[in-house]
Design a protein around this motif. Sequence first.
Motif, PDB file in Angstrom:
ATOM      1  N   PRO A   1       5.565   4.001  -2.974  1.00  0.00           N
ATOM      2  CA  PRO A   1       4.711   4.465  -4.067  1.00  0.00           C
ATOM      3  C   PRO A   1       4.835   3.510  -5.250  1.00  0.00           C
ATOM      4  O   PRO A   1       5.805   2.773  -5.368  1.00  0.00           O
ATOM      5  CB  PRO A   1       5.282   5.840  -4.397  1.00  0.00           C
TER       6      PRO A   1
ATOM      7  N   GLN B   1      -5.126   2.477  -3.317  1.00  0.00           N
ATOM      8  CA  GLN B   1      -5.421   3.679  -2.541  1.00  0.00           C
ATOM      9  C   GLN B   1      -6.574   4.463  -3.170  1.00  0.00           C
ATOM     10  O   GLN B   1      -7.497   4.881  -2.464  1.00  0.00           O
ATOM     11  CB  GLN B   1      -4.182   4.565  -2.461  1.00  0.00           C
ATOM     12  N   ASP B   2      -6.549   4.638  -4.478  1.00  0.00           N
ATOM     13  CA  ASP B   2      -7.631   5.363  -5.157  1.00  0.00           C
ATOM     14  C   ASP B   2      -8.969   4.678  -4.927  1.00  0.00           C
ATOM     15  O   ASP B   2      -9.974   5.325  -4.634  1.00  0.00           O
ATOM     16  CB  ASP B   2      -7.357   5.475  -6.656  1.00  0.00           C
TER      17      ASP B   2
ATOM     18  N   PRO C   1      -0.107  -0.027  -5.757  1.00  0.00           N
ATOM     19  CA  PRO C   1      -0.467   0.620  -4.497  1.00  0.00           C
ATOM     20  C   PRO C   1      -1.362   1.848  -4.696  1.00  0.00           C
ATOM     21  O   PRO C   1      -2.280   2.077  -3.903  1.00  0.00           O
ATOM     22  CB  PRO C   1       0.883   1.006  -3.891  1.00  0.00           C
ATOM     23  N   HIS C   2      -1.127   2.613  -5.752  1.00  0.00           N
ATOM     24  CA  HIS C   2      -1.965   3.792  -5.992  1.00  0.00           C
ATOM     25  C   HIS C   2      -3.352   3.406  -6.471  1.00  0.00           C
ATOM     26  O   HIS C   2      -4.339   4.070  -6.133  1.00  0.00           O
ATOM     27  CB  HIS C   2      -1.295   4.757  -6.966  1.00  0.00           C
TER      28      HIS C   2
ATOM     29  N   TYR D   1       0.873  -1.182   0.000  1.00  0.00           N
ATOM     30  CA  TYR D   1       0.000   0.000   0.000  1.00  0.00           C
ATOM     31  C   TYR D   1       0.907   1.228   0.000  1.00  0.00           C
ATOM     32  O   TYR D   1       2.066   1.127   0.429  1.00  0.00           O
ATOM     33  CB  TYR D   1      -0.915  -0.042   1.235  1.00  0.00           C
ATOM     34  N   PRO D   2       0.433   2.378  -0.456  1.00  0.00           N
ATOM     35  CA  PRO D   2       1.333   3.552  -0.537  1.00  0.00           C
ATOM     36  C   PRO D   2       2.024   3.959   0.753  1.00  0.00           C
ATOM     37  O   PRO D   2       3.010   4.682   0.708  1.00  0.00           O
ATOM     38  CB  PRO D   2       0.412   4.664  -1.040  1.00  0.00           C
TER      39      PRO D   2
ATOM     40  N   GLU E   1     -10.028   5.053  -1.105  1.00  0.00           N
ATOM     41  CA  GLU E   1     -10.444   6.415  -0.764  1.00  0.00           C
ATOM     42  C   GLU E   1     -11.749   6.799  -1.455  1.00  0.00           C
ATOM     43  O   GLU E   1     -12.572   7.498  -0.873  1.00  0.00           O
ATOM     44  CB  GLU E   1      -9.324   7.398  -1.087  1.00  0.00           C
TER      45      GLU E   1
END
Length: 92
Positions: free
Chosen positions: A15, A23-24, A19-20, A10-11, A27
């Motif tokens: 990075p 996360q996107d 992982p992004h 995960y970020p 969120e």
Amino acid sequence: MKIVLATRVYPTQRPGGLPHVCQDRAEALALEGHDVTVLTTGLPGHTHKEVKENGVRILHLNCPPMAYTAAFAMQCKAAVAKIRPELVHLES
């Protein structure tokens, strides 16, 4: 809806592409009002750690960082049993 996302990276660890994406997704779901928890591997030099970022609860489990291990699998299973989400999504 209570949602758990499980991913080995995960970020908060490093990075990068996947992982992004994780996360996107996490969120965006939290922004829509869902209760989102991310289960991920441990941080270097750390054991279990809980972080809250942008409405997402991130649980770093007590296992080696950024690796699929039996410890990660067992701790994910235990966390899901405790959290009792309506949806579980695993990143490969």
